[in-house]
Design a protein around this motif. Structure first.
Motif, short mmCIF file in Angstrom:
data_model
loop_
_atom_site.label_atom_id
_atom_site.label_comp_id
_atom_site.label_asym_id
_atom_site.label_seq_id
_atom_site.Cartn_x
_atom_site.Cartn_y
_atom_site.Cartn_z
N LEU A 106 0.87 -1.18 0.00
CA LEU A 106 0.00 0.00 0.00
C LEU A 106 0.90 1.23 0.00
O LEU A 106 1.69 1.43 0.92
CB LEU A 106 -0.91 0.00 1.22
CG LEU A 106 -2.05 1.02 1.19
CD1 LEU A 106 -3.08 0.63 0.13
CD2 LEU A 106 -2.73 1.10 2.56
N ALA A 107 0.82 1.99 -1.07
CA ALA A 107 1.67 3.17 -1.23
C ALA A 107 0.82 4.43 -1.14
O ALA A 107 -0.36 4.38 -0.78
CB ALA A 107 2.42 3.09 -2.56
N GLY A 108 1.42 5.56 -1.51
CA GLY A 108 0.73 6.84 -1.34
C GLY A 108 0.37 7.51 -2.64
O GLY A 108 -0.13 6.87 -3.57
N GLU A 109 0.68 8.79 -2.74
CA GLU A 109 0.26 9.63 -3.86
C GLU A 109 1.16 9.49 -5.09
O GLU A 109 0.80 9.92 -6.18
CB GLU A 109 0.27 11.10 -3.44
CG GLU A 109 -0.77 11.46 -2.39
CD GLU A 109 -2.05 11.94 -3.02
OE1 GLU A 109 -2.27 11.71 -4.22
OE2 GLU A 109 -2.84 12.56 -2.29
N GLU A 110 2.34 8.89 -4.91
CA GLU A 110 3.29 8.78 -6.02
C GLU A 110 3.28 7.38 -6.61
O GLU A 110 3.06 6.39 -5.91
CB GLU A 110 4.70 9.14 -5.53
CG GLU A 110 4.83 10.59 -5.10
CD GLU A 110 6.19 10.91 -4.52
OE1 GLU A 110 7.15 10.19 -4.81
OE2 GLU A 110 6.28 11.90 -3.75
N LEU A 111 3.51 7.29 -7.91
CA LEU A 111 3.59 6.01 -8.59
C LEU A 111 4.68 5.16 -7.94
O LEU A 111 5.84 5.57 -7.88
CB LEU A 111 3.90 6.22 -10.07
CG LEU A 111 3.96 4.96 -10.93
CD1 LEU A 111 2.55 4.40 -11.14
CD2 LEU A 111 4.62 5.26 -12.27
N ALA A 112 4.30 3.99 -7.45
CA ALA A 112 5.24 3.11 -6.76
C ALA A 112 5.59 1.92 -7.64
O ALA A 112 4.76 1.44 -8.42
CB ALA A 112 4.63 2.63 -5.44
N LEU A 113 6.81 1.44 -7.50
CA LEU A 113 7.27 0.28 -8.24
C LEU A 113 7.56 -0.87 -7.27
O LEU A 113 7.91 -0.64 -6.11
CB LEU A 113 8.54 0.61 -9.02
CG LEU A 113 8.48 1.81 -9.97
CD1 LEU A 113 9.82 2.02 -10.65
CD2 LEU A 113 7.36 1.64 -11.00
N ASN A 114 7.42 -2.09 -7.76
CA ASN A 114 7.76 -3.24 -6.92
C ASN A 114 9.25 -3.55 -7.03
O ASN A 114 10.01 -2.83 -7.68
CB ASN A 114 6.89 -4.45 -7.29
CG ASN A 114 7.09 -4.92 -8.72
OD1 ASN A 114 8.08 -4.58 -9.37
ND2 ASN A 114 6.15 -5.70 -9.22
N ALA A 115 9.68 -4.67 -6.43
CA ALA A 115 11.10 -5.01 -6.40
C ALA A 115 11.66 -5.25 -7.80
O ALA A 115 12.87 -5.11 -8.03
CB ALA A 115 11.31 -6.25 -5.53
N ALA A 116 10.77 -5.60 -8.73
CA ALA A 116 11.20 -5.83 -10.12
C ALA A 116 11.19 -4.55 -10.94
O ALA A 116 11.42 -4.58 -12.16
CB ALA A 116 10.30 -6.87 -10.77
N GLY A 117 10.89 -3.42 -10.30
CA GLY A 117 10.85 -2.15 -11.01
C GLY A 117 9.61 -1.95 -11.85
O GLY A 117 9.60 -1.15 -12.78
N GLU A 118 8.52 -2.66 -11.48
CA GLU A 118 7.28 -2.61 -12.25
C GLU A 118 6.16 -1.99 -11.42
O GLU A 118 6.10 -2.17 -10.21
CB GLU A 118 6.86 -4.02 -12.67
CG GLU A 118 7.88 -4.73 -13.54
CD GLU A 118 7.58 -6.21 -13.69
OE1 GLU A 118 7.94 -6.76 -14.74
OE2 GLU A 118 7.01 -6.81 -12.76
#
Length: 214
Positions: free
Chosen positions: A171-183
């Protein structure tokens, strides 16, 4: 603030996201009502047949949480994304009922200053801009309301209808977040888990959050 055994209504429950939210909630033993325009095709124990824009404050008064899963893909249906969110907010305004809105990824910020969004990027498909604008307008309306206990939930940029249910997400916030694979991706099924977790834990009222796969 968590709430024990909340009564939940899912608007547009026959849609793909709505049906998965209903399924997740029902499998946890929660009391969930599907609000649908036709026959109930979900796992909900109860159903209310009503067009979303015909719902009234009295229709929703018995629920602790209302999930807005209304969507649209065509020029005729895309405006419903904004209109339903605003209408449901009006219906629950001034009450303790929480409104959780299935949002879009296009309005997520891509810089720390929060001046640039995903849908402003050069690679964002032109065909998707009306859809993103409708989601963004719903969010903008909610941000201006202090009379509604809303939570707006953006999926990752790659929102996978047929993706696997892994049971793991961030669960992230207002910014586009990436997973460990950079996706930036999440399945509908894992997104539904996040929605029901938000229902149960009662957190992030009057906030926009986002969901990305592990």
């Amino acid at each position: 603030m968590s709430q024990k055994n909340p009564k939940i209504a899912v608007v547009a429950a026959n849609g793909r996201v709505g049906a998965l939210v209903v399924k997740e909630a029902a499998e946890r033993g929660l009391d969930v009502t599907a609000i649908v325009r036709g026959d109930n095709k979900t796992a909900a124990q109860h159903a209310l047949t009503r067009d979303a824009l015909d719902l009234t404050a009295s229709d929703l008064a018995e629920f602790d949480v209302v999930v807005d899963a209304a969507g649209g893909w065509t020029p005729e249906t895309i405006p419903a994304i904004t209109n339903v969110a605003i209408h449901l907010a009006d219906c629950v305004a001034g009450t303790p009922t929480r409104l959780i809105v299935v949002g879009g990824a296009g309005s997520l910020f891509v810089n720390p200053e929060h001046t640039a969004t995903v849908d402003q990027g050069p690679d964002f498909p032109e065909d998707w801009k009306p859809l993103s604008a409708a989601h963004g307008a719903a969010l903008a309306n909610l941000r201006g309301r202090a009379d509604v206990a809303w939570t707006y939930v953006s999926p990752a940029a790659d929102f996978q209808a047929d993706g696997a249910r892994t049971g793991a997400y961030t669960l992230a916030g207002e910014e586009l977040a990436l997973n460990a694979a950079g996706e930036s991706r999440v399945s509908y099924a894992d997104y539904a888990i996040a929605i029901v977790d938000l229902i149960e834990n009662g957190e992030h009222v009057r906030e926009r959050v986002s969901v990305v796969s592990k």
